[in-house]
Design a protein around this motif. Structure first.
Motif, PDB file in Angstrom:
ATOM      1  N   GLU A 114       0.822  -1.203   0.000  1.00  0.00           N
ATOM      2  CA  GLU A 114       0.000   0.000   0.000  1.00  0.00           C
ATOM      3  C   GLU A 114       0.862   1.262   0.000  1.00  0.00           C
ATOM      4  O   GLU A 114       0.508   2.283  -0.611  1.00  0.00           O
ATOM      5  CB  GLU A 114      -0.936  -0.021   1.203  1.00  0.00           C
ATOM      6  CG  GLU A 114      -2.027  -1.082   1.082  1.00  0.00           C
ATOM      7  CD  GLU A 114      -2.895  -1.153   2.315  1.00  0.00           C
ATOM      8  OE1 GLU A 114      -2.674  -0.318   3.219  1.00  0.00           O
ATOM      9  OE2 GLU A 114      -3.785  -2.025   2.377  1.00  0.00           O
ATOM     10  N   ASP A 116       3.915   1.519  -1.337  1.00  0.00           N
ATOM     11  CA  ASP A 116       4.427   1.683  -2.709  1.00  0.00           C
ATOM     12  C   ASP A 116       3.338   2.194  -3.641  1.00  0.00           C
ATOM     13  O   ASP A 116       3.578   3.063  -4.509  1.00  0.00           O
ATOM     14  CB  ASP A 116       4.959   0.336  -3.216  1.00  0.00           C
ATOM     15  CG  ASP A 116       6.248  -0.064  -2.527  1.00  0.00           C
ATOM     16  OD1 ASP A 116       6.931   0.829  -1.956  1.00  0.00           O
ATOM     17  OD2 ASP A 116       6.586  -1.270  -2.529  1.00  0.00           O
ATOM     18  N   ALA A 117       2.113   1.645  -3.466  1.00  0.00           N
ATOM     19  CA  ALA A 117       1.002   2.101  -4.318  1.00  0.00           C
ATOM     20  C   ALA A 117       0.683   3.567  -4.059  1.00  0.00           C
ATOM     21  O   ALA A 117       0.372   4.338  -4.994  1.00  0.00           O
ATOM     22  CB  ALA A 117      -0.237   1.230  -4.055  1.00  0.00           C
ATOM     23  N   TYR A 118       0.738   3.936  -2.770  1.00  0.00           N
ATOM     24  CA  TYR A 118       0.479   5.338  -2.430  1.00  0.00           C
ATOM     25  C   TYR A 118       1.487   6.241  -3.136  1.00  0.00           C
ATOM     26  O   TYR A 118       1.109   7.268  -3.709  1.00  0.00           O
ATOM     27  CB  TYR A 118       0.576   5.503  -0.917  1.00  0.00           C
ATOM     28  CG  TYR A 118       0.479   6.937  -0.449  1.00  0.00           C
ATOM     29  CD1 TYR A 118      -0.760   7.590  -0.360  1.00  0.00           C
ATOM     30  CD2 TYR A 118       1.626   7.652  -0.077  1.00  0.00           C
ATOM     31  CE1 TYR A 118      -0.836   8.904   0.078  1.00  0.00           C
ATOM     32  CE2 TYR A 118       1.547   8.965   0.361  1.00  0.00           C
ATOM     33  CZ  TYR A 118       0.315   9.585   0.443  1.00  0.00           C
ATOM     34  OH  TYR A 118       0.246  10.880   0.865  1.00  0.00           O
ATOM     35  N   ARG A 120       3.510   5.431  -5.786  1.00  0.00           N
ATOM     36  CA  ARG A 120       3.549   5.248  -7.241  1.00  0.00           C
ATOM     37  C   ARG A 120       2.267   5.737  -7.925  1.00  0.00           C
ATOM     38  O   ARG A 120       2.317   6.418  -8.961  1.00  0.00           O
ATOM     39  CB  ARG A 120       3.763   3.774  -7.546  1.00  0.00           C
ATOM     40  CG  ARG A 120       3.915   3.471  -9.031  1.00  0.00           C
ATOM     41  CD  ARG A 120       4.071   1.990  -9.270  1.00  0.00           C
ATOM     42  NE  ARG A 120       2.885   1.231  -8.834  1.00  0.00           N
ATOM     43  CZ  ARG A 120       2.839   0.461  -7.776  1.00  0.00           C
ATOM     44  NH1 ARG A 120       3.935   0.292  -7.014  1.00  0.00           N
ATOM     45  NH2 ARG A 120       1.713  -0.172  -7.421  1.00  0.00           N
ATOM     46  N   ASP A 121       1.144   5.422  -7.323  1.00  0.00           N
ATOM     47  CA  ASP A 121      -0.125   5.694  -8.008  1.00  0.00           C
ATOM     48  C   ASP A 121      -0.775   6.998  -7.596  1.00  0.00           C
ATOM     49  O   ASP A 121      -1.688   7.481  -8.282  1.00  0.00           O
ATOM     50  CB  ASP A 121      -1.114   4.554  -7.738  1.00  0.00           C
ATOM     51  CG  ASP A 121      -0.594   3.211  -8.249  1.00  0.00           C
ATOM     52  OD1 ASP A 121       0.229   3.243  -9.183  1.00  0.00           O
ATOM     53  OD2 ASP A 121      -0.992   2.163  -7.699  1.00  0.00           O
ATOM     54  N   TYR A 122      -0.322   7.554  -6.499  1.00  0.00           N
ATOM     55  CA  TYR A 122      -1.010   8.761  -6.036  1.00  0.00           C
ATOM     56  C   TYR A 122      -0.062   9.922  -5.779  1.00  0.00           C
ATOM     57  O   TYR A 122      -0.187  10.989  -6.384  1.00  0.00           O
ATOM     58  CB  TYR A 122      -1.798   8.432  -4.771  1.00  0.00           C
ATOM     59  CG  TYR A 122      -2.369   9.669  -4.108  1.00  0.00           C
ATOM     60  CD1 TYR A 122      -3.481  10.335  -4.647  1.00  0.00           C
ATOM     61  CD2 TYR A 122      -1.773  10.193  -2.948  1.00  0.00           C
ATOM     62  CE1 TYR A 122      -3.960  11.487  -4.038  1.00  0.00           C
ATOM     63  CE2 TYR A 122      -2.267  11.332  -2.335  1.00  0.00           C
ATOM     64  CZ  TYR A 122      -3.363  11.981  -2.891  1.00  0.00           C
ATOM     65  OH  TYR A 122      -3.848  13.104  -2.299  1.00  0.00           O
ATOM     66  N   SER A 123       0.870   9.742  -4.844  1.00  0.00           N
ATOM     67  CA  SER A 123       1.648  10.881  -4.377  1.00  0.00           C
ATOM     68  C   SER A 123       2.561  11.439  -5.457  1.00  0.00           C
ATOM     69  O   SER A 123       2.611  12.660  -5.687  1.00  0.00           O
ATOM     70  CB  SER A 123       2.468  10.455  -3.146  1.00  0.00           C
ATOM     71  OG  SER A 123       3.139  11.563  -2.599  1.00  0.00           O
ATOM     72  N   PRO A 125       2.413  11.120  -8.888  1.00  0.00           N
ATOM     73  CA  PRO A 125       1.667  11.815  -9.947  1.00  0.00           C
ATOM     74  C   PRO A 125       1.069  13.135  -9.483  1.00  0.00           C
ATOM     75  O   PRO A 125       1.033  14.129 -10.226  1.00  0.00           O
ATOM     76  CB  PRO A 125       0.581  10.806 -10.327  1.00  0.00           C
ATOM     77  CG  PRO A 125       1.133   9.491  -9.953  1.00  0.00           C
ATOM     78  CD  PRO A 125       1.919   9.748  -8.737  1.00  0.00           C
ATOM     79  N   GLU A 142      -8.361  13.958  -5.810  1.00  0.00           N
ATOM     80  CA  GLU A 142      -7.206  13.183  -5.409  1.00  0.00           C
ATOM     81  C   GLU A 142      -6.728  13.527  -3.997  1.00  0.00           C
ATOM     82  O   GLU A 142      -6.087  12.733  -3.316  1.00  0.00           O
ATOM     83  CB  GLU A 142      -6.046  13.397  -6.378  1.00  0.00           C
ATOM     84  CG  GLU A 142      -6.190  12.674  -7.702  1.00  0.00           C
ATOM     85  CD  GLU A 142      -7.133  13.398  -8.688  1.00  0.00           C
ATOM     86  OE1 GLU A 142      -7.710  14.425  -8.268  1.00  0.00           O
ATOM     87  OE2 GLU A 142      -7.272  12.924  -9.799  1.00  0.00           O
ATOM     88  N   GLU A 145      -8.551  11.416  -1.796  1.00  0.00           N
ATOM     89  CA  GLU A 145      -8.045  10.050  -1.989  1.00  0.00           C
ATOM     90  C   GLU A 145      -6.752   9.831  -1.206  1.00  0.00           C
ATOM     91  O   GLU A 145      -6.514   8.766  -0.629  1.00  0.00           O
ATOM     92  CB  GLU A 145      -7.817   9.796  -3.478  1.00  0.00           C
ATOM     93  CG  GLU A 145      -7.219   8.455  -3.807  1.00  0.00           C
ATOM     94  CD  GLU A 145      -8.142   7.292  -3.476  1.00  0.00           C
ATOM     95  OE1 GLU A 145      -7.622   6.135  -3.367  1.00  0.00           O
ATOM     96  OE2 GLU A 145      -9.349   7.510  -3.246  1.00  0.00           O
ATOM     97  N   ARG A 149      -6.061   6.968   1.614  1.00  0.00           N
ATOM     98  CA  ARG A 149      -4.971   5.998   1.535  1.00  0.00           C
ATOM     99  C   ARG A 149      -4.087   6.051   2.807  1.00  0.00           C
ATOM    100  O   ARG A 149      -3.652   5.013   3.346  1.00  0.00           O
ATOM    101  CB  ARG A 149      -4.098   6.251   0.313  1.00  0.00           C
ATOM    102  CG  ARG A 149      -4.778   5.839  -0.990  1.00  0.00           C
ATOM    103  CD  ARG A 149      -3.902   6.251  -2.171  1.00  0.00           C
ATOM    104  NE  ARG A 149      -4.474   5.837  -3.440  1.00  0.00           N
ATOM    105  CZ  ARG A 149      -4.141   4.750  -4.119  1.00  0.00           C
ATOM    106  NH1 ARG A 149      -3.205   3.971  -3.631  1.00  0.00           N
ATOM    107  NH2 ARG A 149      -4.710   4.452  -5.270  1.00  0.00           N
TER     108      ARG A 149
END
Length: 465
Positions: A114, A116-118, A120-123, A125, A142, A145, A149
């Motif tokens: 989670e 890494d996803a936070y 890579r996919d959110y913070s 970008p 976002e 979001e 997260r």
């Protein structure tokens, strides 16, 4: 063989070793568990520190990102960048630390995934978009979001930390239990060993020390002359064998003593019989012949003609010589076995000894009846030898002789006021007297301090043996 002391000692030693070994085994196991719990506690601390640091990294990422979005200041992204760069390594470290616990390892993997996803996919970008157009991300969905997260990550951290604290508490309880077991094992092992040693020492005292002391005491009585002493044959194993052997030895000694006493009594009796026979032969034979010769010579002397004075003198000298020889023979026969003792008993025989003594004698005899012959003979020769010693060696002025009968025993005492210092071992005749007295079952004691006279005390049984 298992009833012997050696086997029992081996069994008792084995039991003691078992008690001590069991206590040390429990103690060693508890110590090993404590060491393992200490290592797990250190690892748990490291897990908590790593988890807290990882959670702080998430917080740094979220606050740095939010501060940049609100202010647009690039320096606020430094904690975000540092946290993002360290998060992956810290997450892998946390996974390694909880590799032995599948539940915690799964949570650590979810946290890492989670996080890494936070990033890579959110913070990442979102920060890139804000750098292009900061005003465009202030109202973007976002932002909400990101909060969601982070809350999920924090919830995972809370569960992870709560579980780790429960595990730490369980480990602490296990450590305390192991410590209590170690203390109990040490105390129980020590108490059991002391109790076992005390019990075994008491057992050894009862079955070995006390019987050996009893053997020593009985041996002392045996050495003092009490050959009738015996040991109770209740000993265990080798001690029982010792007791039975000791009793057998004492029995053999007693039988030997009785046989020796009987032999000595027979020797003394045979000697007395030989003395009586010699005295009788001298009295009835030789003395009578000498008396006849004296009478014949007296008759011949009376028949000598008046004209032969020389022959008359020779016959007179021969008569005188035979008379002297007859007197010496009578004295000798009295020393061999006095006829007065056989005819009149101990009282007149002792009176005759007192009259013939070279030293004045103060005589006291309380013997109202005749005694067994061997007792009278023994008492007579004791007094005779004592009077002879007083005359020859003691330089005494008076001798006191007492003889009395009491409780079936004859008590004799001979006391002089001489120089003392008599030693029965120097051939004074007392050794022979002691042999005679002991052969009759009596006792003889001599007290003779130098300069204080000599006292001879004899105790004889006044019954037939």
């Amino acid at each position: 063989m298992w009833r012997g002391l050696t086997a029992r000692t081996v069994v008792a030693s084995g039991l003691l070793a078992l008690v001590v070994g069991s206590a040390f085994a429990v103690l060693l196991t508890s110590v090993t568990q404590l060491r393992a719990d200490d290592r797990r506690a250190l690892r748990a601390q490291e897990v908590l520190v790593t988890a807290n640091h990882l959670e702080r990294l998430v917080v740094d990422m979220e606050t740095g990102q939010r501060g940049y979005l609100l202010t647009g200041r690039e320096e606020l992204l430094q904690p975000w960048e540092a946290a993002g760069a360290s998060f992956g390594d810290e997450a892998r470290t946390l996974e390694q630390l909880v590799a032995d616990n599948p539940e915690q390892q799964a949570r650590a993997e979810r946290i890492a995934a989670e996080g890494d996803a936070y990033l890579r996919d959110y913070s990442v970008p979102l920060v890139a978009q804000a750098r292009r157009d900061r005003s465009a991300v202030r109202t973007l969905p976002e932002v909400e979001e990101g909060r969601r997260r982070v809350d999920v990550l924090r919830a995972e951290f809370d569960q992870f930390l709560a579980t780790e604290r429960r595990l730490a508490e369980a480990r602490q309880d296990g450590s305390e239990a192991a410590a209590n077991r170690a203390v109990f094992a040490a105390v129980a092992g020590l108490a059991g060993s002391v109790l076992f040693v005390v019990v075994f020492a008491g057992y050894l005292h009862r079955v070995i020390v006390a019987p050996v002391r009893q053997v020593a005491a009985t041996a002392g009585r045996l050495a003092a002359g009490d050959l009738g002493s015996r040991l109770p044959e209740r000993g265990v194993g080798e001690v029982g064998v010792l007791q039975r052997s000791f009793n057998a030895m004492a029995g053999s000694l007693e039988q030997g003593r009785d046989a020796l006493a009987a032999s000595r009594a027979r020797v003394v009796a045979a000697g007395d019989q030989a003395r009586r026979r010699i005295e009788r032969d001298l009295h009835d034979g030789t003395q009578q012949r000498l008396v006849s010769l004296i009478l014949a010579l007296r008759a011949a002397e009376a028949a000598v003609p008046p004209g032969s004075p020389e022959l008359r003198k020779q016959l007179s000298r021969a008569v005188d010589g035979l008379s002297d020889a007859l007197e010496e023979l009578r004295e000798l026969s009295r020393g061999i076995h006095p006829a007065i003792l056989s005819e009149g008993g101990l009282r007149p025989a002792l009176r005759a000894l007192a009259r013939r003594s070279a030293v004045p004698v103060d005589l006291a005899v309380d013997v109202p009846a005749r005694l067994p012959e061997q007792v009278e003979v023994g008492a007579y020769y004791v007094v005779s030898e004592a009077l002879a010693n007083a005359a020859k060696h003691a330089d005494a002025s008076v001798v006191e002789v007492e003889a009395r009968l009491a409780a079936g025993r004859l008590h004799l005492s001979v006391r002089d006021d001489g120089t003392g210092g008599a030693d029965p071992g120097r051939g004074s005749g007392l050794v022979g007297l002691a042999d005679r007295v002991h052969a009759l079952g009596g006792t003889l004691s001599v007290t003779s301090p130098v300069g204080s006279g000599t006292t001879l005390v004899v105790d004889l049984p006044a019954t037939e043996r």
